[in-house]
Design a protein around this motif. Structure first.
Motif, PDB file in Angstrom:
ATOM      1  N   SER A  35      21.468  -6.815  45.207  1.00  0.00           N
ATOM      2  CA  SER A  35      21.333  -5.957  44.022  1.00  0.00           C
ATOM      3  C   SER A  35      21.792  -4.534  44.333  1.00  0.00           C
ATOM      4  N   PHE A  36      21.427  -4.053  45.535  1.00  0.00           N
ATOM      5  CA  PHE A  36      21.844  -2.711  45.943  1.00  0.00           C
ATOM      6  C   PHE A  36      23.362  -2.640  46.076  1.00  0.00           C
ATOM      7  N   TYR A  37      23.950  -3.661  46.711  1.00  0.00           N
ATOM      8  CA  TYR A  37      25.401  -3.702  46.847  1.00  0.00           C
ATOM      9  C   TYR A  37      26.072  -3.731  45.475  1.00  0.00           C
ATOM     10  N   GLY A  38      25.510  -4.497  44.558  1.00  0.00           N
ATOM     11  CA  GLY A  38      26.076  -4.573  43.223  1.00  0.00           C
ATOM     12  C   GLY A  38      26.017  -3.235  42.501  1.00  0.00           C
ATOM     13  N   TRP A  39      24.930  -2.479  42.749  1.00  0.00           N
ATOM     14  CA  TRP A  39      24.782  -1.174  42.098  1.00  0.00           C
ATOM     15  C   TRP A  39      25.720  -0.141  42.695  1.00  0.00           C
ATOM     16  N   ILE A  40      25.747  -0.042  44.027  1.00  0.00           N
ATOM     17  CA  ILE A  40      26.527   1.023  44.669  1.00  0.00           C
ATOM     18  C   ILE A  40      28.026   0.760  44.609  1.00  0.00           C
ATOM     19  N   SER A  41      28.426  -0.479  44.330  1.00  0.00           N
ATOM     20  CA  SER A  41      29.850  -0.801  44.248  1.00  0.00           C
ATOM     21  C   SER A  41      30.417  -0.597  42.845  1.00  0.00           C
ATOM     22  N   GLN A  42      29.582  -0.209  41.884  1.00  0.00           N
ATOM     23  CA  GLN A  42      30.086   0.084  40.549  1.00  0.00           C
ATOM     24  C   GLN A  42      31.025   1.286  40.603  1.00  0.00           C
ATOM     25  N   PRO A  43      32.071   1.313  39.766  1.00  0.00           N
ATOM     26  CA  PRO A  43      33.090   2.374  39.861  1.00  0.00           C
ATOM     27  C   PRO A  43      32.532   3.790  39.833  1.00  0.00           C
ATOM     28  N   ILE A  44      31.661   4.097  38.884  1.00  0.00           N
ATOM     29  CA  ILE A  44      31.155   5.465  38.754  1.00  0.00           C
ATOM     30  C   ILE A  44      30.198   5.802  39.897  1.00  0.00           C
ATOM     31  N   VAL A  45      29.339   4.854  40.261  1.00  0.00           N
ATOM     32  CA  VAL A  45      28.377   5.093  41.337  1.00  0.00           C
ATOM     33  C   VAL A  45      29.094   5.261  42.676  1.00  0.00           C
ATOM     34  N   SER A  46      30.058   4.387  42.958  1.00  0.00           N
ATOM     35  CA  SER A  46      30.791   4.485  44.224  1.00  0.00           C
ATOM     36  C   SER A  46      31.589   5.781  44.292  1.00  0.00           C
ATOM     37  N   ALA A  47      32.143   6.218  43.159  1.00  0.00           N
ATOM     38  CA  ALA A  47      32.875   7.486  43.139  1.00  0.00           C
ATOM     39  C   ALA A  47      31.926   8.659  43.392  1.00  0.00           C
ATOM     40  N   PHE A  48      30.713   8.579  42.872  1.00  0.00           N
ATOM     41  CA  PHE A  48      29.714   9.637  43.074  1.00  0.00           C
ATOM     42  C   PHE A  48      29.387   9.801  44.556  1.00  0.00           C
ATOM     43  N   TRP A  49      29.035   8.708  45.218  1.00  0.00           N
ATOM     44  CA  TRP A  49      28.661   8.786  46.634  1.00  0.00           C
ATOM     45  C   TRP A  49      29.856   9.103  47.522  1.00  0.00           C
ATOM     46  N   ALA A  50      31.003   8.533  47.206  1.00  0.00           N
ATOM     47  CA  ALA A  50      32.203   8.837  47.988  1.00  0.00           C
ATOM     48  C   ALA A  50      32.596  10.301  47.830  1.00  0.00           C
ATOM     49  N   GLY A  51      32.380  10.857  46.642  1.00  0.00           N
ATOM     50  CA  GLY A  51      32.661  12.271  46.426  1.00  0.00           C
ATOM     51  C   GLY A  51      31.779  13.163  47.274  1.00  0.00           C
ATOM     52  N   GLY A  52      30.495  12.793  47.427  1.00  0.00           N
ATOM     53  CA  GLY A  52      29.593  13.560  48.282  1.00  0.00           C
ATOM     54  C   GLY A  52      30.051  13.562  49.724  1.00  0.00           C
ATOM     55  N   VAL A  53      30.444  12.408  50.226  1.00  0.00           N
ATOM     56  CA  VAL A  53      30.949  12.311  51.598  1.00  0.00           C
ATOM     57  C   VAL A  53      32.213  13.153  51.759  1.00  0.00           C
ATOM     58  N   ALA A  54      33.105  13.065  50.784  1.00  0.00           N
ATOM     59  CA  ALA A  54      34.363  13.816  50.841  1.00  0.00           C
ATOM     60  C   ALA A  54      34.103  15.319  50.897  1.00  0.00           C
ATOM     61  N   GLY A  55      33.130  15.786  50.130  1.00  0.00           N
ATOM     62  CA  GLY A  55      32.815  17.208  50.132  1.00  0.00           C
ATOM     63  C   GLY A  55      32.309  17.695  51.471  1.00  0.00           C
ATOM     64  N   ALA A  56      31.390  16.941  52.067  1.00  0.00           N
ATOM     65  CA  ALA A  56      30.825  17.337  53.359  1.00  0.00           C
ATOM     66  C   ALA A  56      31.895  17.366  54.445  1.00  0.00           C
ATOM     67  N   VAL A  57      32.742  16.349  54.476  1.00  0.00           N
ATOM     68  CA  VAL A  57      33.793  16.269  55.492  1.00  0.00           C
ATOM     69  C   VAL A  57      34.784  17.414  55.339  1.00  0.00           C
ATOM     70  N   SER A  58      35.240  17.639  54.114  1.00  0.00           N
ATOM     71  CA  SER A  58      36.296  18.629  53.894  1.00  0.00           C
ATOM     72  C   SER A  58      35.835  20.050  54.201  1.00  0.00           C
ATOM     73  N   ARG A  59      34.617  20.416  53.834  1.00  0.00           N
ATOM     74  CA  ARG A  59      34.155  21.778  54.049  1.00  0.00           C
ATOM     75  C   ARG A  59      33.794  22.047  55.504  1.00  0.00           C
ATOM     76  N   THR A  60      33.275  21.076  56.208  1.00  0.00           N
ATOM     77  CA  THR A  60      32.942  21.281  57.613  1.00  0.00           C
ATOM     78  C   THR A  60      34.205  21.501  58.442  1.00  0.00           C
ATOM     79  N   VAL A  61      35.271  20.809  58.087  1.00  0.00           N
ATOM     80  CA  VAL A  61      36.533  20.922  58.816  1.00  0.00           C
ATOM     81  C   VAL A  61      37.076  22.350  58.764  1.00  0.00           C
ATOM     82  N   VAL A  62      36.882  23.026  57.625  1.00  0.00           N
ATOM     83  CA  VAL A  62      37.492  24.351  57.453  1.00  0.00           C
ATOM     84  C   VAL A  62      36.454  25.452  57.272  1.00  0.00           C
ATOM     85  N   SER A  63      35.254  25.265  57.783  1.00  0.00           N
ATOM     86  CA  SER A  63      34.185  26.236  57.577  1.00  0.00           C
ATOM     87  C   SER A  63      34.538  27.661  58.034  1.00  0.00           C
TER      88      SER A  63
END
Length: 348
Positions: A35-63
């Motif tokens: 059920s968790f996999y089904g929820w987190i793999s939804q397009p909007i939900v997966s984009a939300f969490w992937a966006g959070g990861v992308a933000g943390a990675v990108s800003r730390t690289v160029v802090s």
């Protein structure tokens, strides 16, 4: 010929072959993990969490470059502590403050950028699917991407703006600005306040919620076109780097597309970023900013500092935006594809 796939779309796992008997089987009981996999793999939900990861990675690289950009932006006439080249300014930061100086404000920046980026990517997918797509997963035009990205930018700023003000204050707290008063640098011999204390202090002493949203008008004016241009340009450049007959560019193609789109979007909207910083520290003692409004700020900056005053800090900003957006888009697609791959395979 196979059309390139949008960066905001992921290929879900394919269903397994149906049973040869042709008899429909009852679905197996769904486990909590499935059920968790089904929820987190939804397009909007997966984009939300992937966006959070992308933000943390990108800003730390160029802090370090992010902090240097802010220190350049907030200098007005007569304040020349960081009036030097990017290399010399970074060396000065390292010499006077060490590694902590280079990374000052990065913790609060990540706390801000994770929800900011998550809301941005998640809301882009939400608006795209519920407003701009005529049918599910239908492609949208460049102008639609621009407007959808602008809406996503406004949404993300509205939710996270108080954290942005705190990040700006923390970035300049330890800078060696002679104009900053001793009381501003040290309070009764104690350490400077942290993120939570600063939020509370601004709320109590600088006007409540209005203080936490000071400068949001120029911020929205800059973020809306920036995010719109970023999303639109990335898709265009990404398509250019996608080999004929393929749906996706190579890893280097994605990195290059992110760098190019970020540089174009930032250059077009950079003056609004300078105005945002100036408004955010408008009440700090010794900084000398007493702007009455957006147009007054533009008039005063151009009169006192020239047109180039609206582009202060553009050099370290362009140096950081290329690796930042490259890391952001690449880590977003990588994380999003992984989350979508967790989707449970539906059996007939």
């Amino acid at each position: 010929m196979t059309a390139p796939r949008s960066s905001l779309e992921a290929t879900p796992p394919q269903p397994s072959n149906p049973p040869e008997s042709g008899v429909m089987q009852s679905p197996a009981p769904t486990s909590p993990l499935a059920s968790f996999y089904g929820w987190i793999s939804q397009p909007i939900v997966s984009a939300f969490w992937a966006g959070g990861v992308a933000g943390a990675v990108s800003r730390t690289v160029v802090s370090p470059l992010e902090r240097l950009k802010i220190l350049f932006q907030i200098q007005s006439v007569g304040r020349n502590e960081y009036k030097m080249s990017v290399g010399k300014a970074l060396a000065k930061m390292w010499r006077e403050e060490g590694w902590r100086g280079l990374m000052a404000g990065n913790g609060s920046n990540c706390i801000r950028i994770v929800p900011y980026s998550a809301v941005q990517f998640g809301s882009f997918n939400f608006y795209r699917r519920h407003i701009f797509e005529r049918t599910p997963d239908a492609p949208i035009g460049n102008f639609q991407r621009l407007i959808c990205g602008a809406m996503a930018g406004i949404t993300s700023v509205t939710f996270t703006y108080p954290l942005d003000i705190v990040r700006t204050r923390l970035s300049i707290q330890s800078a060696s600005f002679a104009a900053l008063s001793k009381a501003e640098q040290h309070t009764n011999g104690k350490k400077l306040p942290g993120m939570g204390q600063l939020l509370v202090s601004m709320y109590k002493n600088e006007g409540g919620m209005r203080a936490l949203y000071r400068g949001i008008i120029p911020t929205v004016a800059g973020v809306a076109p920036y995010v719109g241009l970023n999303f639109m340009t990335y898709e265009l450049v990404r398509d250019h780097f996608t080999p004929e007959g393929s749906q996706n560019p190579s890893g280097w193609g994605k990195l290059a597309a992110g760098a190019i789109s970020g540089a174009i979007a930032q250059t077009c909207t950079y003056p609004f970023d300078v105005l945002r910083r100036r408004f955010q520290i408008n009440t700090m003692s010794g900084m000398g900013y007493q702007y009455k409004g957006l147009f007054d700020a533009i008039r005063v900056i151009i009169k006192q500092e020239g047109f180039k005053g609206l582009y202060k800090g553009i050099a370290p900003n362009l140096l950081k935006v290329a690796p930042s957006m490259a890391a952001s888009w690449y880590s977003f697609e990588l994380t999003r594809d992984f989350l979508v791959s967790l989707q449970p395979v539906m059996e007939n």
